[in-house]
Design an enzyme around this catalytic site. Structure first.
Site, PDB file in Angstrom:
ATOM      1  N   ASN A 156      -3.903  27.537  27.743  1.00  0.00           N
ATOM      2  CA  ASN A 156      -3.227  26.340  27.209  1.00  0.00           C
ATOM      3  C   ASN A 156      -3.230  25.166  28.197  1.00  0.00           C
ATOM      4  O   ASN A 156      -3.244  24.010  27.787  1.00  0.00           O
ATOM      5  CB  ASN A 156      -1.821  26.660  26.697  1.00  0.00           C
ATOM      6  N   LYS A 179      -8.832  34.871  37.740  1.00  0.00           N
ATOM      7  CA  LYS A 179      -9.576  35.045  36.492  1.00  0.00           C
ATOM      8  C   LYS A 179      -8.969  34.083  35.475  1.00  0.00           C
ATOM      9  O   LYS A 179      -7.836  34.271  35.038  1.00  0.00           O
ATOM     10  CB  LYS A 179      -9.440  36.481  35.953  1.00  0.00           C
ATOM     11  N   GLY A 233       1.064  33.778  31.384  1.00  0.00           N
ATOM     12  CA  GLY A 233       0.561  34.255  30.096  1.00  0.00           C
ATOM     13  C   GLY A 233       1.690  34.854  29.294  1.00  0.00           C
ATOM     14  O   GLY A 233       2.868  34.592  29.563  1.00  0.00           O
ATOM     15  N   GLU A 255       4.955  34.048  35.205  1.00  0.00           N
ATOM     16  CA  GLU A 255       5.406  32.928  34.371  1.00  0.00           C
ATOM     17  C   GLU A 255       5.008  33.307  32.954  1.00  0.00           C
ATOM     18  O   GLU A 255       3.844  33.216  32.582  1.00  0.00           O
ATOM     19  CB  GLU A 255       4.723  31.650  34.871  1.00  0.00           C
ATOM     20  N   LEU A 256       5.997  33.795  32.187  1.00  0.00           N
ATOM     21  CA  LEU A 256       5.688  34.448  30.907  1.00  0.00           C
ATOM     22  C   LEU A 256       6.159  33.596  29.726  1.00  0.00           C
ATOM     23  O   LEU A 256       6.340  32.398  29.856  1.00  0.00           O
ATOM     24  CB  LEU A 256       6.304  35.848  30.906  1.00  0.00           C
ATOM     25  N   CYS A 289       4.412  26.818  27.063  1.00  0.00           N
ATOM     26  CA  CYS A 289       5.443  27.855  27.176  1.00  0.00           C
ATOM     27  C   CYS A 289       6.841  27.245  27.266  1.00  0.00           C
ATOM     28  O   CYS A 289       7.832  27.939  27.128  1.00  0.00           O
ATOM     29  CB  CYS A 289       5.149  28.781  28.351  1.00  0.00           C
TER      30      CYS A 289
HETATM   31  P1  ADP Z   1      -2.197  34.398  25.056  1.00  0.00           P
HETATM   32  O1  ADP Z   1      -1.640  35.392  24.066  1.00  0.00           O
HETATM   33  O2  ADP Z   1      -1.437  33.135  25.112  1.00  0.00           O
HETATM   34  O3  ADP Z   1      -3.669  34.248  25.024  1.00  0.00           O
HETATM   35  P2  ADP Z   1      -2.398  36.284  27.138  1.00  0.00           P
HETATM   36  O4  ADP Z   1      -1.265  36.795  27.921  1.00  0.00           O
HETATM   37  O5  ADP Z   1      -3.065  37.196  26.170  1.00  0.00           O
HETATM   38  O6  ADP Z   1      -1.848  34.991  26.447  1.00  0.00           O
HETATM   39  O7  ADP Z   1      -3.523  35.688  28.062  1.00  0.00           O
HETATM   40  C1  ADP Z   1      -3.274  35.086  29.304  1.00  0.00           C
HETATM   41  C2  ADP Z   1      -4.303  35.571  30.286  1.00  0.00           C
HETATM   42  O8  ADP Z   1      -4.165  36.981  30.404  1.00  0.00           O
HETATM   43  C3  ADP Z   1      -5.750  35.308  29.893  1.00  0.00           C
HETATM   44  O9  ADP Z   1      -6.483  34.960  31.069  1.00  0.00           O
HETATM   45  C4  ADP Z   1      -6.220  36.660  29.385  1.00  0.00           C
HETATM   46  O10 ADP Z   1      -7.602  36.881  29.554  1.00  0.00           O
HETATM   47  C5  ADP Z   1      -5.433  37.606  30.268  1.00  0.00           C
HETATM   48  N1  ADP Z   1      -5.233  38.953  29.699  1.00  0.00           N
HETATM   49  C6  ADP Z   1      -5.018  39.304  28.416  1.00  0.00           C
HETATM   50  N2  ADP Z   1      -4.874  40.643  28.309  1.00  0.00           N
HETATM   51  C7  ADP Z   1      -4.984  41.165  29.553  1.00  0.00           C
HETATM   52  C8  ADP Z   1      -4.925  42.482  30.125  1.00  0.00           C
HETATM   53  N3  ADP Z   1      -4.691  43.566  29.376  1.00  0.00           N
HETATM   54  N4  ADP Z   1      -5.081  42.610  31.464  1.00  0.00           N
HETATM   55  C9  ADP Z   1      -5.303  41.524  32.226  1.00  0.00           C
HETATM   56  N5  ADP Z   1      -5.367  40.268  31.765  1.00  0.00           N
HETATM   57  C10 ADP Z   1      -5.211  40.072  30.451  1.00  0.00           C
END
Ligand code: ADP
Length: 484
Positions: A156, A179, A233, A255-256, A289
């Site tokens: 975002n 990443k 995320g 930061e969730l 968020c």
């Molecule tokens: P959104 O639902 O807003 O996309 P996510 O939490 O799924 O938020 O994504 C945020 C970041 O976390 C992205 O970089 C995504 O690739 C990463 N991500 C999603 N699932 C996993 C996982 N199981 N392990 C590590 N990183 C993840």
């Protein structure tokens, strides 16, 4: 991508310790405004993530020995390079993420403000001397970089979320492996190219682009050379990553998700509240968020406020972010639009009503900006983070009632409060269980102010004088035998 002037910003492979890594495995990046393929980027595997961490480990020893002044100057050079390329960076951001170009420029400038902030803070990592319990002792406190930081960032704010974590880590003397989201890797790669141009040494900053979020996440949370992990995320993914960090007892910043209340008291400046709500709710098409998820309006002004909101929303233009007149862009992907559709439908079935919808283009990932009324705090639209342009209006009768309603959520990131009563400002701000409270203000975040949440919204703070602490260990020296 043809419109990007500085072609060196267009990168299609991971940046690992100063080298651009290309592989046969590919990851497609799409423009959410059109659904068309924007770029194909090399899809790194866990072996590349391991190399990045190992190189970051070696680089950290040297980086930590650079003086604070040297680190500060390199960060300032990075800041300047980002601002010199703001038009191209904003364009890349809009193309891969969808937000209107003016907001994309705002994001790049906002990210750069953290680089400047931490370039300055790097100079002020003060320790302490502490009065000792006996005359023959002295106690001295040092602050030292935690080491290698692993990070995962979302789509975002693909520029600013990466940059503000990296700048804090690097200022503290840490090295950083990130990443970015597989939806929006191009912005992170472009700022990495500028870090290289600015002279940031190889290995200090690496960007690993991969569709294997789980595999790379595993490396960044469990590799023995990682000392700290920082994530922005969703709460669901954050919990998993936090659990992965537990085994190695890594330090974490999380930061969730959020579920921000936006409270308008009966004594509020309604025009200010309306304009604050418009910017906080519809910025980035509601995909922030800190976005107001529940708008609580005092019953005595509810109907009037809803009318004004409807009129205001009717003046906005929705469409592709590269069009100058556009205020609201597309959502990131089809999954996002279907999630919101389901939340709205389930809440309508429970008695909520749609007051107004702004029609949206049929092609591309758009969700029509919507105002919902007859909502209560138990409906799915009020309990779940919407992450889209839907404003849900909930009436209330008293200060105590609205504080209880606002706090009745697992989340605790941002809250907004509009009132002109000073006593109320303090009473309510203290009672709201959120990490940040914006008072008579629609923008909660800037580099000087600590950003972060409580409860399921996470822990740790980004920006401000507290932001560096997340990347520093405290070491106490206890000296004995001082007496002659
Ligand atoms: P959104 O639902 O807003 O996309 P996510 O939490 O799924 O938020 O994504 C945020 C970041 O976390 C992205 O970089 C995504 O690739 C990463 N991500 C999603 N699932 C996993 C996982 N199981 N392990 C590590 N990183 C993840």
């Amino acid at each position: 991508m043809q419109s990007i002037k500085n072609k060196r910003l267009i990168r299609t492979g991971s940046f690992i310790a100063g080298h651009w890594h290309n592989s046969d495995a590919a990851l497609n990046v799409y423009n959410p405004a059109t659904g068309q393929l924007l770029a194909t980027v090399s899809n790194a595997g866990t072996e590349q993530a391991i190399v990045a961490v190992d190189k970051a480990y070696a680089a950290q020893k040297l980086w930590a020995t650079r003086t604070a002044g040297e680190r500060s100057e390199l960060l300032m050079a990075w800041h300047d390079a980002i601002l010199q390329n703001i038009d191209d960076l904003a364009r890349i951001l809009t193309l891969e993420q969808g937000k209107p170009l003016a907001q994309a420029k705002g994001e790049v400038a906002y990210g750069a403000s953290y680089v400047k902030w931490f370039a300055e803070e790097a100079l002020r990592v003060y320790g302490d001397t502490i009065p000792a319990p006996s005359g023959d002792k002295r106690i001295v406190v040092l602050k030292q970089p935690v080491g290698v930081v692993g990070a995962i960032t979302p789509w975002n704010f693909p520029n600013a979320m990466m940059v503000r974590k990296a700048a804090a880590a690097m200022a503290a003397g840490c090295t950083f492996v990130v990443k970015p989201s597989e939806e929006t890797p191009l912005s992170a790669l472009a700022v990495a190219a500028l870090a290289q141009q600015a002279g940031i040494p190889d290995g200090v900053l690496s960007v690993v682009v991969s569709e294997d979020a789980q595999g790379i996440g595993e490396v960044l949370t469990t590799h023995p050379h990682i000392s700290k992990f920082s994530f922005t995320g969703s709460t669901g993914v954050g919990k998993k990553l936090l659990a992965q960090c537990a085994n190695g007892v890594k330090r974490t910043s999380m930061e969730l998700g959020g579920n921000a209340p936006f409270i308008v008291m009966e004594d509020a400046d309604q025009a200010a509240a309306l304009s604050g709500l418009m910017s906080a709710k519809f910025r980035n098409a509601g995909q922030t968020c800190v976005c107001p998820n529940r708008v609580f309006i005092h019953r005595s002004i509810y109907d009037n406020f809803a009318d004004k909101l409807q009129n205001k929303l009717g003046t906005l233009t929705i469409g592709p972010g590269l069009n100058d007149e556009v205020d609201i862009g597309p959502l990131i992907n089809e999954k996002a639009t279907s999630k919101i559709k389901a939340l709205v439908e389930r809440s309508l079935a429970m008695g909520a009503k749609v007051l107004y919808t702004l029609s949206a283009p049929l092609d591309g990932c758009y969700y029509p900006p919507t105002i919902m009324v007859n909502v209560n705090n138990q409906m799915p639209i009020a309990r779940t983070e919407i992450f889209g342009p839907v404003a849900t209006l909930i009436p209330f009768d008293s200060e105590q009632e609205v504080v209880e309603l606002a706090n009745d959520t697992e989340y605790g990131l941002a809250a907004y409060l509009y009132t002109r009563d000073v006593g109320r400002i303090f009473r309510m701000s203290e009672a709201l269980a959120f990490g940040m409270v914006a008072i008579n203000e629609g923008v909660v975040s800037n580099a000087a102010s600590p950003f972060g949440g409580v409860k399921a919204s996470g822990h740790g703070r980004e920006g401000s004088k507290y932001g560096l602490d997340d990347y520093l260990n405290i070491k106490s020296l206890c000296l004995g035998g001082i007496d002659a």
